[in-house]
Write a protein that holds these residues in place. Structure first.
Motif, PDB file in Angstrom:
ATOM      1  N   THR A  22       0.829  -1.205   0.000  1.00 48.69           N
ATOM      2  CA  THR A  22       0.000   0.000   0.000  1.00 48.69           C
ATOM      3  C   THR A  22       0.864   1.256   0.000  1.00 48.69           C
ATOM      4  OG1 THR A  22      -1.672  -1.216   1.244  1.00 48.69           O
ATOM      5  CG2 THR A  22      -1.872   1.173   1.196  1.00 48.69           C
ATOM      6  N   GLY A  23       1.918   1.254   0.795  1.00 42.07           N
ATOM      7  CA  GLY A  23       2.823   2.399   0.826  1.00 42.07           C
ATOM      8  C   GLY A  23       3.483   2.645  -0.508  1.00 42.07           C
ATOM      9  N   TYR A  24       3.884   1.565  -1.189  1.00 46.17           N
ATOM     10  CA  TYR A  24       4.506   1.714  -2.505  1.00 46.17           C
ATOM     11  C   TYR A  24       3.528   2.300  -3.512  1.00 46.17           C
ATOM     12  CZ  TYR A  24       6.618   0.499  -6.953  1.00 46.17           C
ATOM     13  OH  TYR A  24       7.117   0.554  -8.220  1.00 46.17           O
ATOM     14  N   ILE A  25       2.289   1.796  -3.490  1.00 47.63           N
ATOM     15  CA  ILE A  25       1.266   2.290  -4.418  1.00 47.63           C
ATOM     16  C   ILE A  25       0.964   3.758  -4.148  1.00 47.63           C
ATOM     17  CG2 ILE A  25      -1.150   2.074  -5.089  1.00 47.63           C
ATOM     18  CD1 ILE A  25      -0.853  -0.953  -4.579  1.00 47.63           C
ATOM     19  N   LEU A  26       0.777   4.122  -2.872  1.00 48.80           N
ATOM     20  CA  LEU A  26       0.470   5.509  -2.542  1.00 48.80           C
ATOM     21  C   LEU A  26       1.623   6.433  -2.892  1.00 48.80           C
ATOM     22  CD1 LEU A  26      -1.393   5.281   0.885  1.00 48.80           C
ATOM     23  CD2 LEU A  26      -2.327   5.900  -1.324  1.00 48.80           C
ATOM     24  N   ASN A  27       2.862   5.960  -2.689  1.00 46.95           N
ATOM     25  CA  ASN A  27       4.022   6.784  -2.979  1.00 46.95           C
ATOM     26  C   ASN A  27       4.141   7.044  -4.474  1.00 46.95           C
ATOM     27  OD1 ASN A  27       6.281   8.213  -2.239  1.00 46.95           O
ATOM     28  ND2 ASN A  27       7.643   6.472  -2.524  1.00 46.95           N
ATOM     29  N   SER A  28       3.934   6.011  -5.294  1.00 49.01           N
ATOM     30  CA  SER A  28       4.029   6.225  -6.737  1.00 49.01           C
ATOM     31  C   SER A  28       2.874   7.076  -7.237  1.00 49.01           C
ATOM     32  CB  SER A  28       4.078   4.877  -7.470  1.00 49.01           C
ATOM     33  OG  SER A  28       2.989   4.071  -7.117  1.00 49.01           O
ATOM     34  N   GLU A  29       1.702   6.918  -6.619  1.00 41.93           N
ATOM     35  CA  GLU A  29       0.557   7.753  -6.994  1.00 41.93           C
ATOM     36  C   GLU A  29       0.817   9.218  -6.637  1.00 41.93           C
ATOM     37  OE1 GLU A  29      -3.181   7.934  -8.810  1.00 41.93           O
ATOM     38  OE2 GLU A  29      -1.732   6.304  -8.653  1.00 41.93           O
ATOM     39  N   THR A  30       1.402   9.460  -5.456  1.00 39.35           N
ATOM     40  CA  THR A  30       1.738  10.825  -5.050  1.00 39.35           C
ATOM     41  C   THR A  30       2.767  11.430  -5.994  1.00 39.35           C
ATOM     42  OG1 THR A  30       1.313  10.212  -2.762  1.00 39.35           O
ATOM     43  CG2 THR A  30       2.525  12.252  -3.128  1.00 39.35           C
ATOM     44  N   ASN A  31       3.747  10.636  -6.393  1.00 34.27           N
ATOM     45  CA  ASN A  31       4.761  11.146  -7.318  1.00 34.27           C
ATOM     46  C   ASN A  31       4.150  11.504  -8.670  1.00 34.27           C
ATOM     47  OD1 ASN A  31       6.831  10.983  -5.510  1.00 34.27           O
ATOM     48  ND2 ASN A  31       7.494   8.943  -6.155  1.00 34.27           N
ATOM     49  N   ARG A  32       3.167  10.700  -9.121  1.00 32.72           N
ATOM     50  CA  ARG A  32       2.502  10.989 -10.395  1.00 32.72           C
ATOM     51  C   ARG A  32       1.724  12.300 -10.298  1.00 32.72           C
ATOM     52  NH1 ARG A  32      -2.264  10.607 -12.463  1.00 32.72           N
ATOM     53  NH2 ARG A  32      -3.199   9.588 -10.662  1.00 32.72           N
ATOM     54  N   ILE A  33       0.991  12.481  -9.197  1.00 31.65           N
ATOM     55  CA  ILE A  33       0.228  13.725  -9.004  1.00 31.65           C
ATOM     56  C   ILE A  33       1.184  14.908  -8.882  1.00 31.65           C
ATOM     57  CG2 ILE A  33      -1.329  14.926  -7.419  1.00 31.65           C
ATOM     58  CD1 ILE A  33      -2.514  12.168  -6.737  1.00 31.65           C
TER      59      ILE A  33
ATOM     60  N   GLU B 155       2.227  15.929 -12.320  1.00 31.04           N
ATOM     61  CA  GLU B 155       1.156  16.527 -13.114  1.00 31.04           C
ATOM     62  C   GLU B 155       0.758  17.906 -12.593  1.00 31.04           C
ATOM     63  OE1 GLU B 155      -2.101  13.851 -13.288  1.00 31.04           O
ATOM     64  OE2 GLU B 155      -0.986  12.327 -14.399  1.00 31.04           O
ATOM     65  N   ASN B 156       0.750  18.102 -11.287  1.00 32.68           N
ATOM     66  CA  ASN B 156       0.307  19.367 -10.686  1.00 32.68           C
ATOM     67  C   ASN B 156       1.376  19.899  -9.739  1.00 32.68           C
ATOM     68  OD1 ASN B 156      -2.363  18.857 -11.804  1.00 32.68           O
ATOM     69  ND2 ASN B 156      -2.578  17.398 -10.150  1.00 32.68           N
ATOM     70  N   PRO B 157       2.446  20.439 -10.262  1.00 30.24           N
ATOM     71  CA  PRO B 157       3.525  20.876  -9.364  1.00 30.24           C
ATOM     72  C   PRO B 157       3.152  22.055  -8.484  1.00 30.24           C
ATOM     73  CG  PRO B 157       3.998  21.543 -11.600  1.00 30.24           C
ATOM     74  CD  PRO B 157       2.765  20.674 -11.653  1.00 30.24           C
ATOM     75  N   ASP B 158       2.102  22.810  -8.874  1.00 26.36           N
ATOM     76  CA  ASP B 158       1.785  24.021  -8.120  1.00 26.36           C
ATOM     77  C   ASP B 158       1.021  23.740  -6.832  1.00 26.36           C
ATOM     78  OD1 ASP B 158      -0.013  23.137 -10.041  1.00 26.36           O
ATOM     79  OD2 ASP B 158      -1.179  24.971  -9.925  1.00 26.36           O
ATOM     80  N   ILE B 159       0.485  22.516  -6.653  1.00 24.64           N
ATOM     81  CA  ILE B 159      -0.216  22.246  -5.396  1.00 24.64           C
ATOM     82  C   ILE B 159       0.735  21.773  -4.311  1.00 24.64           C
ATOM     83  CG2 ILE B 159      -2.385  21.745  -6.549  1.00 24.64           C
ATOM     84  CD1 ILE B 159      -1.880  18.792  -6.065  1.00 24.64           C
ATOM     85  N   PHE B 160       1.990  21.516  -4.679  1.00 23.10           N
ATOM     86  CA  PHE B 160       2.990  21.127  -3.683  1.00 23.10           C
ATOM     87  C   PHE B 160       3.950  22.285  -3.492  1.00 23.10           C
ATOM     88  CE2 PHE B 160       1.557  17.069  -5.333  1.00 23.10           C
ATOM     89  CZ  PHE B 160       1.421  16.328  -4.173  1.00 23.10           C
ATOM     90  N   ASN B 161       4.201  22.654  -2.244  1.00 23.13           N
ATOM     91  CA  ASN B 161       5.036  23.828  -1.964  1.00 23.13           C
ATOM     92  C   ASN B 161       6.473  23.649  -2.426  1.00 23.13           C
ATOM     93  OD1 ASN B 161       3.242  25.615  -0.889  1.00 23.13           O
ATOM     94  ND2 ASN B 161       3.439  24.855   1.189  1.00 23.13           N
ATOM     95  N   ASP B 162       6.974  22.393  -2.446  1.00 23.65           N
ATOM     96  CA  ASP B 162       8.389  22.207  -2.771  1.00 23.65           C
ATOM     97  C   ASP B 162       8.678  22.486  -4.240  1.00 23.65           C
ATOM     98  OD1 ASP B 162       7.065  20.055  -3.718  1.00 23.65           O
ATOM     99  OD2 ASP B 162       8.340  18.545  -2.815  1.00 23.65           O
ATOM    100  N   SER B 163       7.659  22.431  -5.102  1.00 23.34           N
ATOM    101  CA  SER B 163       7.880  22.683  -6.528  1.00 23.34           C
ATOM    102  C   SER B 163       7.350  24.040  -6.961  1.00 23.34           C
ATOM    103  CB  SER B 163       7.199  21.601  -7.366  1.00 23.34           C
ATOM    104  OG  SER B 163       7.633  20.330  -6.978  1.00 23.34           O
TER     105      SER B 163
END
Length: 53
Positions: A22-33, A36-44
């Protein structure tokens, strides 16, 4: 008694494996998002300013 111990260990191992998957799936899903949407994450995000008055 031995069967109860074996069953308990089996359940714990299954939970651990499912948590890893589950952690692997969520991590890869978070990386995909994140890609795609760098402006919703403060680090990007670039050019974000916060006024503190």
């Amino acid at each position: 008694m031995d069967r109860i111990f074996t069953a308990a260990v089996s359940v714990l191992v299954c939970i651990a494996v499912s948590n890893v998957v589950t952690g692997y799936i969520l991590n890869s899903e978070t990386n995909r998002i994140r890609k795609e949407n760098p402006d919703i994450f403060n680090d990007s995000a670039s050019g974000q300013t916060v006024n503190v008055n």
